[in-house]
Write an enzyme that holds these catalytic residues in place. Structure first.
Site, PDB file in Angstrom:
ATOM      1  N   HIS A 118       0.859  -1.183   0.000  1.00  0.00           N
ATOM      2  CA  HIS A 118       0.000   0.000   0.000  1.00  0.00           C
ATOM      3  C   HIS A 118       0.902   1.241   0.000  1.00  0.00           C
ATOM      4  O   HIS A 118       1.171   1.829   1.046  1.00  0.00           O
ATOM      5  CB  HIS A 118      -0.945  -0.008   1.201  1.00  0.00           C
ATOM      6  CG  HIS A 118      -2.083   0.966   1.072  1.00  0.00           C
ATOM      7  ND1 HIS A 118      -3.408   0.611   1.195  1.00  0.00           N
ATOM      8  CD2 HIS A 118      -2.097   2.294   0.821  1.00  0.00           C
ATOM      9  CE1 HIS A 118      -4.181   1.675   1.025  1.00  0.00           C
ATOM     10  NE2 HIS A 118      -3.407   2.720   0.807  1.00  0.00           N
ATOM     11  N   ASN A 162      -2.141  -1.940  -3.759  1.00  0.00           N
ATOM     12  CA  ASN A 162      -3.140  -0.897  -3.612  1.00  0.00           C
ATOM     13  C   ASN A 162      -2.873   0.205  -4.629  1.00  0.00           C
ATOM     14  O   ASN A 162      -1.764   0.766  -4.667  1.00  0.00           O
ATOM     15  CB  ASN A 162      -3.069  -0.272  -2.210  1.00  0.00           C
ATOM     16  CG  ASN A 162      -4.041   0.886  -2.079  1.00  0.00           C
ATOM     17  OD1 ASN A 162      -5.238   0.670  -1.949  1.00  0.00           O
ATOM     18  ND2 ASN A 162      -3.536   2.123  -2.140  1.00  0.00           N
ATOM     19  N   GLU A 163      -3.860   0.490  -5.441  1.00  0.00           N
ATOM     20  CA  GLU A 163      -3.779   1.598  -6.394  1.00  0.00           C
ATOM     21  C   GLU A 163      -2.406   1.695  -7.065  1.00  0.00           C
ATOM     22  O   GLU A 163      -1.728   2.732  -6.964  1.00  0.00           O
ATOM     23  CB  GLU A 163      -4.127   2.920  -5.709  1.00  0.00           C
ATOM     24  CG  GLU A 163      -5.527   2.930  -5.133  1.00  0.00           C
ATOM     25  CD  GLU A 163      -5.971   4.308  -4.626  1.00  0.00           C
ATOM     26  OE1 GLU A 163      -5.118   5.206  -4.495  1.00  0.00           O
ATOM     27  OE2 GLU A 163      -7.166   4.470  -4.373  1.00  0.00           O
TER      28      GLU A 163
END
Ligand code: BGC
Length: 396
Positions: A118, A162-163
């Protein structure tokens, strides 16, 4: 989905959760690239993460609180820099810590949804060239193997990255995240390396019998005044490269906060007079329905999990209104047989919002910055009761 007496019902087994990320809540994550960036005078970060909300020590009370509120799932991330503080040196103690976090979830009938990356990268990975270099693919696969080996029997879903689109774009094109580069070709190269690392990690998770996917930052990009071509160009290297890479995955995580208008010359400012959030985004909860549909279509119909959706505001009533309208969008998708498996609000707690520090308030639960005391807001009880009922009450 069904509608009963004005209540909107959700399917059995629907995941109702909230989300956090290690660096934003744990505190003391000094061994990753973000910590270094926060302390670099050249960075745009308004304050360092410091102790964050000390979840590294307070995870048990946090998970108990989320369960009491009514949630049945919790999405959090494992900090690679703790698990592998130096190349090839894995910390048994750190893995045992995350195992205890998963155990605490299971004791409270909370499904642990675990993100492996993340935004933060160990300093040594950064030093080896990070995600510019293909060598990171094997490194990430091995980290995944160790983590899944230690926690796999307790985990519900694995989110590899994440993203990755924000990570690659902010870090290598916009210069806003470490390593703060601005190079379009490099951004494309990083996209390619991440896709490979993602596929390698999915394979490892699957060998352990775990459903795996990535989570993507998606906005409702709306073309105006002939902005279609520009919109398509933005989407190509920002969303589509990852939606296509996700087609064989077990799910796609959708993370949406607002919409953005695109004209022929690029993105446009929020229209004058529109309500905005503390992040400067337009208050537009309907964006979620649009992005779920797009993810479903472009990722080949695999199941969708809303792994983040939320609003930064001091006005908790606007938070409830935002989530209520976003959930109506989810129910519209379910009514058309789009397989949406869950909704995770970002975030469980007010926390460290990257370059913005502690100013934006995304949390359902406030945290006293001196005592670390947790104070649930009315929105926490409202969304928790919605979760417990597995249905959305009509607005009054
Ligand atoms: C990220 C979170 C972030 C949130 C709100 C997402 O981009 O995954 O880390 O805090 O949005 O900005």
């Amino acid at each position: 989905m069904s509608v009963d007496g004005g209540r909107v019902e959700f399917p059995d087994g629907f995941l109702w959760g909230t989300a956090t990320a290690a660096h934003q809540v744990e505190g003391g994550n000094w061994n990753n690239d973000w910590w270094a960036w926060e302390h670099d005078p050249a960075s745009n970060v308004v304050e360092p993460s410091g102790d964050a909300i000390d979840q590294y020590h307070r995870y048990r009370e946090d998970i108990e609180l989320l369960a009491r509120l009514g949630f049945n799932a919790y999405r959090f991330s494992v900090e690679w820099a703790r698990v592998e503080p130096e190349p090839g040196q894995f910390s048994v103690a750190a893995l045992q810590h995350y195992r205890r976090v998963c155990e605490a979830c299971r004791e409270q009938s909370i499904a642990p949804v675990v993100t492996l990356h993340h935004f933060t990268t160990p300093r040594w990975v950064h030093g080896e060239g990070g995600f510019e270099e293909r060598a990171v693919v094997d490194r990430f696969a091995e980290y995944t193997r160790r983590t899944v080996g230690a926690l796999g029997d307790l985990v519900s879903h694995v989110c590899t990255f994440n993203e990755p689109n924000v990570f690659a774009t902010a870090g290598y094109l916009a210069g806003a995240f470490p390593p703060a580069k601005q190079d379009a070709a490099l951004r494309r190269q990083v996209n390619g390396v991440i896709v490979e690392a993602h596929h390698a990690a999915v394979e490892v998770a699957r060998e352990a019998g775990l459903p795996a996917g990535l989570t993507l930052a998606m906005q409702d990009w709306q073309a105006v005044d002939g902005g279609e071509e520009r919109r398509a160009r933005i989407l190509r290297n920002y969303e589509d490269v990852y939606l296509e890479a996700a087609r064989q995955d077990d799910f796609i995580g959708v993370q949406t906060y607002s919409r953005e208008f695109v004209g022929p010359g690029g993105t446009l400012p929020v229209p004058e007079g529109a309500e905005t959030t503390q992040m400067g985004y337009e208050f537009y909860p309907e964006a979620l329905e649009a992005t779920i549909r797009r993810a479903h279509q472009e990722a080949g119909g695999i199941p969708v999990v809303v792994t983040e959706n939320g609003i930064a505001t001091d006005d908790d009533e606007r938070r409830v209104e935002y989530v209520r309208r976003a959930l109506l969008g989810v129910s519209n998708c379910l009514a058309e047989d789009i397989d949406v498996r869950g909704y995770f609000y970002w975030s469980s707690f007010d926390n460290f919002e990257w370059a913005h520090g502690y100013r934006p308030k995304f949390g359902l639960i406030a945290v006293d910055r001196d005592s670390f005391e947790r104070r649930p807001k009315p929105s926490a009880s409202w969304l928790g009761s919605t979760a417990r009922a597995n249905s959305l009450a009509p607005s009054t």
